[in-house]
Design an enzyme around this catalytic site. Structure first.
Site, mmCIF file in Angstrom:
data_model
loop_
_atom_site.group_PDB
_atom_site.id
_atom_site.type_symbol
_atom_site.label_atom_id
_atom_site.label_comp_id
_atom_site.label_asym_id
_atom_site.label_seq_id
_atom_site.Cartn_x
_atom_site.Cartn_y
_atom_site.Cartn_z
ATOM 1 N NE ARG A 222 -4.213 -0.999 -0.102
ATOM 2 C CZ ARG A 222 -4.520 -2.201 -0.979
ATOM 3 N NH1 ARG A 222 -3.504 -2.303 -1.846
ATOM 4 N NH2 ARG A 222 -5.468 -2.722 -1.171
ATOM 5 C CG HIS A 270 -3.139 -0.471 -7.061
ATOM 6 N ND1 HIS A 270 -3.299 -0.080 -5.979
ATOM 7 C CD2 HIS A 270 -2.992 -1.919 -6.956
ATOM 8 C CE1 HIS A 270 -3.655 -0.890 -5.288
ATOM 9 N NE2 HIS A 270 -3.439 -2.027 -5.509
HETATM 10 N N1 LIG Z 1 -0.312 -3.746 -5.407
HETATM 11 C C1 LIG Z 1 -1.405 -4.830 -5.536
HETATM 12 O O1 LIG Z 1 -1.828 -4.842 -6.575
HETATM 13 C C2 LIG Z 1 -1.728 -5.433 -4.355
HETATM 14 C C3 LIG Z 1 -2.420 -6.700 -4.593
HETATM 15 C C4 LIG Z 1 -2.864 -7.433 -3.391
HETATM 16 C C5 LIG Z 1 -2.467 -6.990 -2.338
HETATM 17 N N2 LIG Z 1 -1.854 -5.845 -1.974
HETATM 18 C C6 LIG Z 1 -1.626 -5.615 -0.779
HETATM 19 O O2 LIG Z 1 -0.557 -6.480 -0.080
HETATM 20 C C7 LIG Z 1 -0.963 -6.817 1.354
HETATM 21 C C8 LIG Z 1 -0.340 -8.010 1.808
HETATM 22 O O3 LIG Z 1 -1.230 -9.019 1.364
HETATM 23 P P1 LIG Z 1 -1.095 -10.455 1.883
HETATM 24 O O4 LIG Z 1 -2.226 -11.226 1.452
HETATM 25 O O5 LIG Z 1 0.283 -10.823 1.731
HETATM 26 O O6 LIG Z 1 -1.460 -10.135 3.587
HETATM 27 P P2 LIG Z 1 -1.479 -11.086 4.869
HETATM 28 O O7 LIG Z 1 -1.243 -12.340 4.564
HETATM 29 O O8 LIG Z 1 -2.413 -10.349 5.903
HETATM 30 O O9 LIG Z 1 0.111 -10.665 5.507
HETATM 31 C C9 LIG Z 1 0.237 -9.157 5.979
HETATM 32 C C10 LIG Z 1 1.720 -9.292 6.562
HETATM 33 O O10 LIG Z 1 1.997 -8.216 7.100
HETATM 34 C C11 LIG Z 1 2.536 -8.270 8.376
HETATM 35 N N3 LIG Z 1 2.187 -7.045 9.041
HETATM 36 C C12 LIG Z 1 1.079 -6.492 9.328
HETATM 37 N N4 LIG Z 1 1.140 -5.272 10.258
HETATM 38 C C13 LIG Z 1 2.408 -5.249 10.549
HETATM 39 C C14 LIG Z 1 3.304 -4.464 11.359
HETATM 40 N N5 LIG Z 1 2.476 -3.393 12.210
HETATM 41 N N6 LIG Z 1 4.382 -4.719 11.584
HETATM 42 C C15 LIG Z 1 4.977 -5.758 11.040
HETATM 43 N N7 LIG Z 1 4.176 -6.556 10.254
HETATM 44 C C16 LIG Z 1 2.941 -6.582 9.796
HETATM 45 C C17 LIG Z 1 1.859 -9.457 9.016
HETATM 46 O O11 LIG Z 1 2.422 -10.028 10.097
HETATM 47 P P3 LIG Z 1 2.053 -11.154 11.104
HETATM 48 O O12 LIG Z 1 2.399 -12.322 9.685
HETATM 49 O O13 LIG Z 1 2.835 -11.156 12.104
HETATM 50 O O14 LIG Z 1 0.616 -11.252 10.939
HETATM 51 C C18 LIG Z 1 1.752 -10.396 7.717
HETATM 52 O O15 LIG Z 1 2.903 -11.138 7.627
HETATM 53 C C19 LIG Z 1 -2.430 -6.373 1.420
HETATM 54 O O16 LIG Z 1 -2.848 -5.985 2.645
HETATM 55 C C20 LIG Z 1 -2.661 -5.449 0.234
HETATM 56 O O17 LIG Z 1 -2.768 -4.167 1.010
HETATM 57 C C21 LIG Z 1 -1.541 -5.087 -2.990
#
Ligand SMILES: NC(=O)c1ccc[n+]([C@@H]2O[C@H](COP(=O)([O-])OP(=O)(O)OC[C@H]3O[C@@H](n4cnc5c(N)ncnc54)[C@H](OP(=O)(O)O)[C@@H]3O)[C@@H](O)[C@H]2O)c1
Length: 307
Positions: A222, A270
């Site tokens: 993000r 994006h």
């Molecule tokens: N650019 C694009 O096209 C696109 C597409 C899809 C998604 N995204 C973005 O990618 C993000 C990640 O997706 P995902 O499916 O991998 O999400 P996810 O499985 O929920 O993983 C989120 C990760 O972030 C870590 N995290 C959250 N808050 C944190 C903090 N304060 N300090 C340290 N680590 C933190 C979590 O830690 P823990 O493991 O300890 O919980 C987890 O490892 C989404 O939320 C979305 O915003 C972007």
């Protein structure tokens, strides 16, 4: 079973695809043909009026991985589980994008493009992969896919997350206190964090200063993770070599933003991982069926954490 589809674009396509996969369900489009009460809502950036006019009883499915926009809707009902997408065809796309950017940095593609433009034959010494640390901010579904895709190239790979994750071949850094050490060992830092009150502005002047000279930043999670002015200052000072940005604090990126024409910035709109309709429908429909059978499902958002 009544299911509401509240998505801003291609709503009919979503409705028809879910109707084909869930033949027993009655699908309703917002706005237009919404009843006062539904069992499930399938949403992507819905307008808040949908939640004011339609009561959702069982669960709200976000048709994306990031739930920051949904959690910011003031009328979002409390007490109803919110379910996010897990991979659903996005992990391989993120892996493609991230591998491309890491190899671009490691193989000095920027140097060779400039040298060609200047008509210079300018070979650089081969880099040692063992001293080219790649750090992924996040250790979730997408970050793990990126780490796995990078494994063949023999870079030391690390993730940074709230909680520790033990994965073979991936060093895990957990918690704010470990962030400077994580950044200091990373020649490429890939942002794959959700937008929450704890992650906004994380990549600021102090974070960039903690990265080694010549580091690359690749932000795919993000946009508000990055403090734009601090990133530009770190690039202009020559401390950072390059930034590749797929996501921005304000989207679309405003026409006058300094990122557009900066020689050390690459922008994509994006698109690093876009929603795959077929895989999304299959995943969400399977979860609805599991809930109907009284079985637990994964991907439920923790509202207090914000992801
Ligand atoms: N650019 C694009 O096209 C696109 C597409 C899809 C998604 N995204 C973005 O990618 C993000 C990640 O997706 P995902 O499916 O991998 O999400 P996810 O499985 O929920 O993983 C989120 C990760 O972030 C870590 N995290 C959250 N808050 C944190 C903090 N304060 N300090 C340290 N680590 C933190 C979590 O830690 P823990 O493991 O300890 O919980 C987890 O490892 C989404 O939320 C979305 O915003 C972007």
């Amino acid at each position: 079973m009544n299911v509401l589809v509240a998505v801003a674009v291609r709503a009919e396509r979503w409705r028809d695809a879910f109707a084909a996969r869930l033949p027993a369900a009655r699908l309703h489009l917002w706005p237009g043909d919404a009843p006062a009460e539904v069992d499930y809502a399938l949403v992507w950036k819905p307008d808040g009026e949908a939640f004011r006019q339609v009561e959702v009883r069982r669960a709200i499915f976000n048709l994306g991985a990031g739930v920051d926009a949904l959690l910011a809707v003031p009328s979002l009902p409390q007490g109803v589980p919110i379910v996010r997408l897990e991979d659903a065809g996005m992990a391989v796309q993120m892996a493609e994008y991230a591998v491309f950017e890491v190899l671009r940095a490691y193989r000095d593609v920027g140097h060779y493009m400039r040298a060609q433009q200047e008509g210079r034959w300018a070979p650089l010494a081969r880099r040692d992969p063992a001293s080219f640390g790649v750090g992924i901010l996040g250790a979730g579904v997408l970050a793990q896919a990126v780490a796995a895709a990078l494994a063949p190239f023999r870079f030391p790979i690390a993730t940074w997350s709230r909680s520790a994750h033990a994965r073979p071949g991936v060093e895990s850094f957990a918690g704010r206190g470990r962030l400077p050490a994580f950044l200091a060992r990373s020649r490429v830092v890939i942002g794959l964090l959700p937008s929450t009150r704890d992650t906004r502005g994380l990549l600021d002047a102090a974070a960039f200063a903690a990265m080694p000279a010549g580091a690359h930043v690749v932000n795919l999670g993000r946009g508000d993770l990055v403090v734009d002015a601090d990133l530009l200052a770190a690039l202009d000072a020559g401390h950072l070599a390059h930034a590749t940005l797929d996501v921005f604090g304000d989207e679309p990126l405003s026409p006058g933003h300094a990122f557009w024409h900066h020689p050390k910035v690459t922008i994509t709109p994006h698109v690093s991982a876009v929603t795959d309709l077929g895989e999304t429908v299959a995943q969400v429909a399977a979860k609805i069926e599991a809930l109907e059978r009284g079985e637990p499902i994964s991907g439920i958002v923790d509202r207090a954490r914000g992801y």
